[in-house]
Design a protein around this motif. Structure first.
Motif, PDB file in Angstrom:
ATOM      1  N   TYR A  56       5.808  68.372  37.219  1.00  0.00           N
ATOM      2  CA  TYR A  56       4.485  68.184  37.834  1.00  0.00           C
ATOM      3  C   TYR A  56       4.442  68.594  39.308  1.00  0.00           C
ATOM      4  O   TYR A  56       3.485  69.275  39.720  1.00  0.00           O
ATOM      5  CB  TYR A  56       3.961  66.761  37.582  1.00  0.00           C
ATOM      6  N   PRO A  57       5.466  68.240  40.121  1.00  0.00           N
ATOM      7  CA  PRO A  57       5.432  68.737  41.501  1.00  0.00           C
ATOM      8  C   PRO A  57       5.354  70.270  41.548  1.00  0.00           C
ATOM      9  O   PRO A  57       4.624  70.842  42.346  1.00  0.00           O
ATOM     10  CB  PRO A  57       6.753  68.230  42.095  1.00  0.00           C
ATOM     11  N   ALA A  58       6.092  70.930  40.641  1.00  0.00           N
ATOM     12  CA  ALA A  58       6.085  72.404  40.624  1.00  0.00           C
ATOM     13  C   ALA A  58       4.703  72.934  40.241  1.00  0.00           C
ATOM     14  O   ALA A  58       4.189  73.871  40.867  1.00  0.00           O
ATOM     15  CB  ALA A  58       7.138  72.911  39.648  1.00  0.00           C
ATOM     16  N   LEU A  59       4.079  72.315  39.242  1.00  0.00           N
ATOM     17  CA  LEU A  59       2.744  72.763  38.806  1.00  0.00           C
ATOM     18  C   LEU A  59       1.721  72.597  39.929  1.00  0.00           C
ATOM     19  O   LEU A  59       0.913  73.491  40.192  1.00  0.00           O
ATOM     20  CB  LEU A  59       2.289  71.958  37.579  1.00  0.00           C
ATOM     21  N   HIS A  60       1.793  71.451  40.616  1.00  0.00           N
ATOM     22  CA  HIS A  60       0.814  71.191  41.675  1.00  0.00           C
ATOM     23  C   HIS A  60       1.009  72.134  42.861  1.00  0.00           C
ATOM     24  O   HIS A  60       0.048  72.538  43.510  1.00  0.00           O
ATOM     25  CB  HIS A  60       0.891  69.725  42.125  1.00  0.00           C
ATOM     26  N   LYS A  61       2.275  72.492  43.101  1.00  0.00           N
ATOM     27  CA  LYS A  61       2.556  73.422  44.199  1.00  0.00           C
ATOM     28  C   LYS A  61       1.995  74.813  43.850  1.00  0.00           C
ATOM     29  O   LYS A  61       1.352  75.446  44.683  1.00  0.00           O
ATOM     30  CB  LYS A  61       4.078  73.497  44.400  1.00  0.00           C
ATOM     31  N   LEU A  62       2.232  75.237  42.624  1.00  0.00           N
ATOM     32  CA  LEU A  62       1.735  76.556  42.208  1.00  0.00           C
ATOM     33  C   LEU A  62       0.206  76.593  42.227  1.00  0.00           C
ATOM     34  O   LEU A  62      -0.403  77.604  42.567  1.00  0.00           O
ATOM     35  CB  LEU A  62       2.256  76.899  40.798  1.00  0.00           C
ATOM     36  N   GLU A  63      -0.389  75.457  41.895  1.00  0.00           N
ATOM     37  CA  GLU A  63      -1.861  75.376  41.909  1.00  0.00           C
ATOM     38  C   GLU A  63      -2.366  75.500  43.353  1.00  0.00           C
ATOM     39  O   GLU A  63      -3.320  76.226  43.626  1.00  0.00           O
ATOM     40  CB  GLU A  63      -2.298  74.046  41.291  1.00  0.00           C
ATOM     41  N   ALA A  64      -1.681  74.782  44.265  1.00  0.00           N
ATOM     42  CA  ALA A  64      -2.086  74.831  45.684  1.00  0.00           C
ATOM     43  C   ALA A  64      -1.917  76.226  46.265  1.00  0.00           C
ATOM     44  O   ALA A  64      -2.657  76.630  47.154  1.00  0.00           O
ATOM     45  CB  ALA A  64      -1.275  73.823  46.487  1.00  0.00           C
ATOM     46  N   GLU A  65      -0.951  76.967  45.741  1.00  0.00           N
ATOM     47  CA  GLU A  65      -0.713  78.331  46.241  1.00  0.00           C
ATOM     48  C   GLU A  65      -1.708  79.329  45.656  1.00  0.00           C
ATOM     49  O   GLU A  65      -1.655  80.515  45.949  1.00  0.00           O
ATOM     50  CB  GLU A  65       0.722  78.764  45.898  1.00  0.00           C
TER      51      GLU A  65
ATOM     52  N   ILE B  69       3.368  62.380  43.095  1.00  0.00           N
ATOM     53  CA  ILE B  69       2.351  61.890  44.045  1.00  0.00           C
ATOM     54  C   ILE B  69       2.460  62.649  45.370  1.00  0.00           C
ATOM     55  O   ILE B  69       1.466  63.149  45.902  1.00  0.00           O
ATOM     56  CB  ILE B  69       2.522  60.361  44.310  1.00  0.00           C
ATOM     57  N   GLU B  70       3.690  62.776  45.864  1.00  0.00           N
ATOM     58  CA  GLU B  70       3.900  63.457  47.151  1.00  0.00           C
ATOM     59  C   GLU B  70       3.445  64.918  47.099  1.00  0.00           C
ATOM     60  O   GLU B  70       2.764  65.403  47.982  1.00  0.00           O
ATOM     61  CB  GLU B  70       5.384  63.434  47.524  1.00  0.00           C
ATOM     62  N   GLN B  71       3.856  65.606  46.037  1.00  0.00           N
ATOM     63  CA  GLN B  71       3.522  67.018  45.925  1.00  0.00           C
ATOM     64  C   GLN B  71       2.018  67.219  45.774  1.00  0.00           C
ATOM     65  O   GLN B  71       1.446  68.146  46.318  1.00  0.00           O
ATOM     66  CB  GLN B  71       4.271  67.628  44.732  1.00  0.00           C
ATOM     67  N   LYS B  72       1.408  66.302  45.044  1.00  0.00           N
ATOM     68  CA  LYS B  72      -0.048  66.392  44.841  1.00  0.00           C
ATOM     69  C   LYS B  72      -0.760  66.201  46.185  1.00  0.00           C
ATOM     70  O   LYS B  72      -1.734  66.893  46.476  1.00  0.00           O
ATOM     71  CB  LYS B  72      -0.470  65.300  43.847  1.00  0.00           C
ATOM     72  N   ALA B  73      -0.273  65.241  46.986  1.00  0.00           N
ATOM     73  CA  ALA B  73      -0.891  64.996  48.299  1.00  0.00           C
ATOM     74  C   ALA B  73      -0.752  66.235  49.188  1.00  0.00           C
ATOM     75  O   ALA B  73      -1.703  66.648  49.852  1.00  0.00           O
ATOM     76  CB  ALA B  73      -0.247  63.785  48.961  1.00  0.00           C
ATOM     77  N   LYS B  74       0.436  66.846  49.156  1.00  0.00           N
ATOM     78  CA  LYS B  74       0.663  68.059  49.955  1.00  0.00           C
ATOM     79  C   LYS B  74      -0.288  69.163  49.509  1.00  0.00           C
ATOM     80  O   LYS B  74      -0.890  69.855  50.309  1.00  0.00           O
ATOM     81  CB  LYS B  74       2.101  68.546  49.753  1.00  0.00           C
ATOM     82  N   ALA B  75      -0.379  69.337  48.175  1.00  0.00           N
ATOM     83  CA  ALA B  75      -1.215  70.392  47.613  1.00  0.00           C
ATOM     84  C   ALA B  75      -2.678  70.171  48.000  1.00  0.00           C
ATOM     85  O   ALA B  75      -3.385  71.119  48.344  1.00  0.00           O
ATOM     86  CB  ALA B  75      -1.068  70.430  46.094  1.00  0.00           C
ATOM     87  N   MET B  76      -3.124  68.919  47.962  1.00  0.00           N
ATOM     88  CA  MET B  76      -4.521  68.636  48.266  1.00  0.00           C
ATOM     89  C   MET B  76      -4.814  68.821  49.749  1.00  0.00           C
ATOM     90  O   MET B  76      -5.876  69.302  50.125  1.00  0.00           O
ATOM     91  CB  MET B  76      -4.840  67.212  47.813  1.00  0.00           C
ATOM     92  N   ASN B  77      -3.863  68.454  50.602  1.00  0.00           N
ATOM     93  CA  ASN B  77      -4.028  68.670  52.042  1.00  0.00           C
ATOM     94  C   ASN B  77      -4.153  70.158  52.338  1.00  0.00           C
ATOM     95  O   ASN B  77      -4.949  70.573  53.171  1.00  0.00           O
ATOM     96  CB  ASN B  77      -2.830  68.096  52.812  1.00  0.00           C
ATOM     97  N   ASN B 221     -16.304  69.436  42.339  1.00  0.00           N
ATOM     98  CA  ASN B 221     -16.440  70.025  41.004  1.00  0.00           C
ATOM     99  C   ASN B 221     -15.539  71.234  40.829  1.00  0.00           C
ATOM    100  O   ASN B 221     -14.997  71.464  39.753  1.00  0.00           O
ATOM    101  CB  ASN B 221     -17.895  70.441  40.768  1.00  0.00           C
ATOM    102  N   GLU B 222     -15.393  71.993  41.921  1.00  0.00           N
ATOM    103  CA  GLU B 222     -14.544  73.190  41.886  1.00  0.00           C
ATOM    104  C   GLU B 222     -13.068  72.776  41.745  1.00  0.00           C
ATOM    105  O   GLU B 222     -12.302  73.408  41.027  1.00  0.00           O
ATOM    106  CB  GLU B 222     -14.781  73.932  43.198  1.00  0.00           C
ATOM    107  N   THR B 223     -12.692  71.703  42.431  1.00  0.00           N
ATOM    108  CA  THR B 223     -11.295  71.260  42.417  1.00  0.00           C
ATOM    109  C   THR B 223     -10.936  70.503  41.149  1.00  0.00           C
ATOM    110  O   THR B 223      -9.850  70.677  40.603  1.00  0.00           O
ATOM    111  CB  THR B 223     -11.026  70.353  43.646  1.00  0.00           C
ATOM    112  N   TYR B 224     -11.860  69.626  40.731  1.00  0.00           N
ATOM    113  CA  TYR B 224     -11.574  68.790  39.558  1.00  0.00           C
ATOM    114  C   TYR B 224     -12.552  69.105  38.425  1.00  0.00           C
ATOM    115  O   TYR B 224     -13.705  68.663  38.482  1.00  0.00           O
ATOM    116  CB  TYR B 224     -11.724  67.310  39.906  1.00  0.00           C
ATOM    117  N   PRO B 225     -12.103  69.844  37.409  1.00  0.00           N
ATOM    118  CA  PRO B 225     -13.025  70.133  36.309  1.00  0.00           C
ATOM    119  C   PRO B 225     -13.504  68.841  35.639  1.00  0.00           C
ATOM    120  O   PRO B 225     -14.567  68.811  35.025  1.00  0.00           O
ATOM    121  CB  PRO B 225     -12.174  70.964  35.347  1.00  0.00           C
ATOM    122  N   GLU B 226     -12.716  67.765  35.750  1.00  0.00           N
ATOM    123  CA  GLU B 226     -13.081  66.513  35.083  1.00  0.00           C
ATOM    124  C   GLU B 226     -14.033  65.658  35.927  1.00  0.00           C
ATOM    125  O   GLU B 226     -14.463  64.599  35.490  1.00  0.00           O
ATOM    126  CB  GLU B 226     -11.817  65.706  34.742  1.00  0.00           C
TER     127      GLU B 226
END
Lengths: 116, 229
Positions: A56-65, B69-77, B221-226
């Motif tokens: 999941y961390p990898a998927l979220h990183k690729l999504e952010a990129e 959780i951490e990676q998701k927060a980074k990605a969202m930032n 809506n663009e970020t979260y299809p749900e």
């Protein structure tokens, strides 16, 4: 023998996790997290097992990129998040696969000069 | 055998108990756990739901959901910053660049004047008051939205609760400009530098306090299809 992506003895595979994900999505249009773990297990006959903690961390990183896009659908009685490649993701997949092939070739030359 | 609706709800509660606050990540993890539990039931139909759930969770490793959780927060930032950047860039394109130039000139003329010190303090005060006022307003708006939807989205939190962070950081760094010496008024590079900082700060405030919150639904809506499901 299982080789888990997060285990210390699998550092060789760890660097390839993004490439594995991109390659699978390139072949399967769209996939969800659990499906990816199962597909890898099936393709490698259990030799390589992507653990949930790394996937999941990898998927979220690729999504952010901007390499992956997401889609959500209601399946059974819950929501399912699918990942698919963006246009950039498709280009990056080709680059990553090329890099990986180069790497394998180099390692082959080092480990087994006769075959290279 | 498929999971029932109460079992799905139990999985949502389980992710919350393991520090997953945001609905988008909860949903993804719930589906993962559910798939794994259903696969386990195929081999062992008598396995209890709780045992299967705990066993599925163990596969996430000793850190549980923390890495996700951490990676998701980074990605969202990163996503939020890219929205800020996208909007900021527009102010350097025609025709908005005219407004940016006017803004810069106002600061430049003010900081070149004899009362630069007073004006600098006035500008600083106005921007600081605006930042605090908008932070409070957006926070209230966020609480109201939460009450209606009862779901927490990471991007929504960034848009409404952290909009003023960048501004507060810059303000805390430029507070020494309140004391503008005579030497400063003679130094053209210092005046240009300070005018640029104030111009960018004002634009960033306008983008993060007005433009992005007004476009919140579209961005969510663009970020979260749900989001609207």
């Amino acid at each position: 023998m299982y080789i888990c992506i997060v285990m210390s003895n699998s550092k060789l595979y760890k660097g390839s996790l993004n490439t594995i994900i991109l390659k699978l999505l390139n072949e399967n249009d769209k996939m969800y997290g659990y499906e990816i773990t199962q597909k890898v297990k099936e393709l490698t006959k259990g030799e390589l097992k992507i653990t949930e903690g790394a996937l999941y961390p990898a998927l979220h990183k690729l999504e952010a990129e901007g390499l992956l896009d997401v889609e959500v659908a209601k399946v059974d009685n819950r929501l399912r998040k699918y990942y698919k490649l963006t246009e950039n993701g498709t280009k990056e997949t080709a680059n990553k696969l090329e890099e990986l092939a180069e790497y394998i070739k180099t390692m082959q030359a080092l480990v087994n000069p006769k075959l290279a | 055998m498929k999971l029932t609706q109460p079992q799905i709800q139990d999985l949502y509660a389980f992710t919350r108990k393991h520090f997953v606050e945001h609905y988008d990540l909860q949903t993804e993890l719930v589906d993962h756990l559910a798939n794994d539990i259903e696969a386990m039931w195929q081999d062992e139909p008598k396995l209890s739901f709780t045992d299967a759930r705990d066993s599925a969770f163990k596969k996430f490793g000793i850190f549980g959901f923390m890495e996700a959780i951490e990676q998701k927060a980074k990605a969202m930032n990163k996503r939020y910053r890219s929205y800020l950047w996208k909007e900021l860039k527009k102010w350097f394109e025609i025709p908005q660049i005219l407004a940016t130039i006017v803004l810069f000139l106002i600061f430049y003329v003010s900081f070149s004047s004899k009362i630069a010190g007073v004006l600098s303090a006035v500008f600083y005060g106005i921007i600081a008051a605006w930042t605090i006022y908008k932070n409070v307003r957006l926070n209230r708006q966020f609480i109201r939205r939460r009450k209606i939807s009862n779901k927490k989205w990471m991007l929504e939190e960034l848009i409404f609760k952290q909009a003023g962070i960048t501004s507060l950081i810059v303000l805390s760094q430029v507070h020494h400009t309140l004391v503008v010496s005579d030497e400063f008024s003679m130094n053209i590079y210092a005046i240009i530098g300070l005018s640029v900082v104030y111009t960018i700060l004002l634009l960033l405030n306008y983008i993060s306090f007005e433009l992005i919150p007004n476009k919140a639904e579209e961005l969510l809506n663009e970020t979260y299809p749900e989001f609207s499901l």
